[in-house]
Design an enzyme around this catalytic site. Structure first.
Site, short mmCIF file in Angstrom:
data_model
loop_
_atom_site.label_atom_id
_atom_site.label_comp_id
_atom_site.label_asym_id
_atom_site.label_seq_id
_atom_site.Cartn_x
_atom_site.Cartn_y
_atom_site.Cartn_z
N LYS A 49 37.65 92.09 20.54
CA LYS A 49 37.02 90.77 20.72
C LYS A 49 36.54 90.72 22.17
CE LYS A 49 37.99 85.83 19.98
NZ LYS A 49 36.82 85.41 19.24
C1 LIG Z 1 32.70 87.01 15.55
C2 LIG Z 1 33.95 86.41 15.02
N1 LIG Z 1 34.35 86.73 13.78
C3 LIG Z 1 35.46 86.20 13.24
C4 LIG Z 1 36.26 85.31 13.95
C5 LIG Z 1 37.49 84.75 13.33
O1 LIG Z 1 38.64 85.33 13.89
P1 LIG Z 1 40.00 84.52 13.99
O2 LIG Z 1 40.31 84.04 12.61
O3 LIG Z 1 40.99 85.51 14.47
O4 LIG Z 1 39.76 83.40 14.91
C6 LIG Z 1 35.88 84.96 15.25
C7 LIG Z 1 36.70 84.05 16.05
O5 LIG Z 1 37.52 84.47 16.79
C8 LIG Z 1 34.72 85.53 15.79
O6 LIG Z 1 34.32 85.20 17.03
#
Ligand SMILES: Cc1ncc(COP(=O)(O)O)c(C=O)c1O
Length: 315
Positions: free
Chosen positions: A159
């Site tokens: 991330k």
């Molecule tokens: C690009 C992206 N995909 C998916 C998610 C969902 O991830 P999470 O459920 O861990 O927040 C996020 C958010 O963090 C994101 O930025």
């Protein structure tokens, strides 16, 4: 500006004032996007404040840093404790927590190794990410003309801040065309994810979501949805999803820390199902909010209670 500052920010193990959390403009992260981060929610449950899936978020933060060869100076336990301390130090019941690991001020070239790793954690109040009635009535979205990154370019299992330049293109294009959000395809034309959330659909009684190989972030809410499906005997699978399946799905919804569980009611102006929140989406939402609100027993151990104020201090 809707961001409302809070009092304290956790910086390298110490609490500092919100306004003192500053970096130099020539910090490596500013030119080169060299940061990894998390988005975590603390819920005001009926038993008190608790952070949802704290360890999994901190594990992903460490994984994100590891992929980019960042020597993370704190353990998963230390950063988890820092998040708990932070919420308490800011006297918050519910909060959105944003840990950031960045490469700071040192050298100006691309080589990052002489720039120090700095860890910050802030928290603030963040309500409904896609608008107030989105959770109930759903959102109108489009398929983006922008693809997610190709495999072996920007790693989507990290991330990383740099990934969000692509997310911004998706989101800005969607908004410019009157949509709330965009769904991006992967480089092979299969459904990937939204700019800041994972995508699910319900097709012929089965809940489907793209696999990690479709360049999606391994979302923790995504994992939560799959676990809840299994708990409730709803068939669920990760599979490659052709674009047109979005249009014929009975239900589509987003899952993510910011959006939580948000129904999609139209895609490219084509109505999804009957244009209202579908029954499986509602079932998953109800279970999600019951668990995160502490209204059902925490059978998976997903909630970490925020300790009482007396035990908290700057670390
Ligand atoms: C690009 C992206 N995909 C998916 C998610 C969902 O991830 P999470 O459920 O861990 O927040 C996020 C958010 O963090 C994101 O930025």
């Amino acid at each position: 500006m809707s961001l409302k500052k809070t009092d304290k920010i956790w910086h390298n193990g110490k609490m500092i004032e919100w306004d003192d959390a500053r970096i130099h403009v020539i910090s490596h992260v500013v030119s080169y996007g060299s940061a990894v981060f998390e988005g975590i929610r603390c819920y005001a449950t009926v038993q008190g404040s608790a952070i949802f899936r704290l360890r999994e978020h901190m594990q992903r933060l460490h994984n994100s840093a590891h992929i980019y060869r960042m020597d993370f100076p704190f353990s998963i336990e230390e950063t988890s404790q820092g998040a708990l301390d932070l919420v308490r130090a800011n006297k918050m019941d519910a909060a959105y927590i944003r840990p950031i690991v960045l490469r700071g001020y040192g050298e100006a070239g691309v080589n990052p190794y002489d720039c120090p790793i700095e860890v910050y954690m802030a928290c603030w109040n963040w309500g409904r990410y896609l608008g107030d009635d989105a959770i109930k009535n759903g959102v109108d979205v489009c398929v983006s003309s922008w693809n997610r990154s190709a495999p072996n370019t920007l790693p989507q299992m990290s991330k990383a801040a740099a990934n969000y330049m692509n997310s911004q293109l998706i989101r800005m294009e969607a908004m410019a065309n009157g949509y709330v959000e965009g769904i991006a395809l992967d480089v092979n034309g299969y459904v990937s994810e939204g700019s800041g959330e994972n995508v699910f659909l319900v097709h012929e009684g089965k809940v489907l979501t793209p696999p990690l190989a479709s360049c999606v972030l391994p979302g923790i809410t995504r994992d939560t949805m799959m676990a809840l499906c299994r708990d409730m005997d709803i068939p669920v699978a990760e599979q490659m999803i052709p674009r047109e399946m979005l249009y014929v799905a009975d239900e589509v919804f987003f899952a993510g820390t910011a959006v939580e569980v948000t129904p999609v009611r139209s895609i490219d102006k084509i109505q999804v199902g009957n244009g209202a929140r579908g029954p499986i989406t509602k079932k998953l939402q109800d279970e999600f909010y019951a668990l995160t609100g502490g209204k059902k027993p925490d059978r998976h151990g997903w909630l970490t209670p925020v300790p009482a104020p007396a035990t908290v201090g700057a670390r």
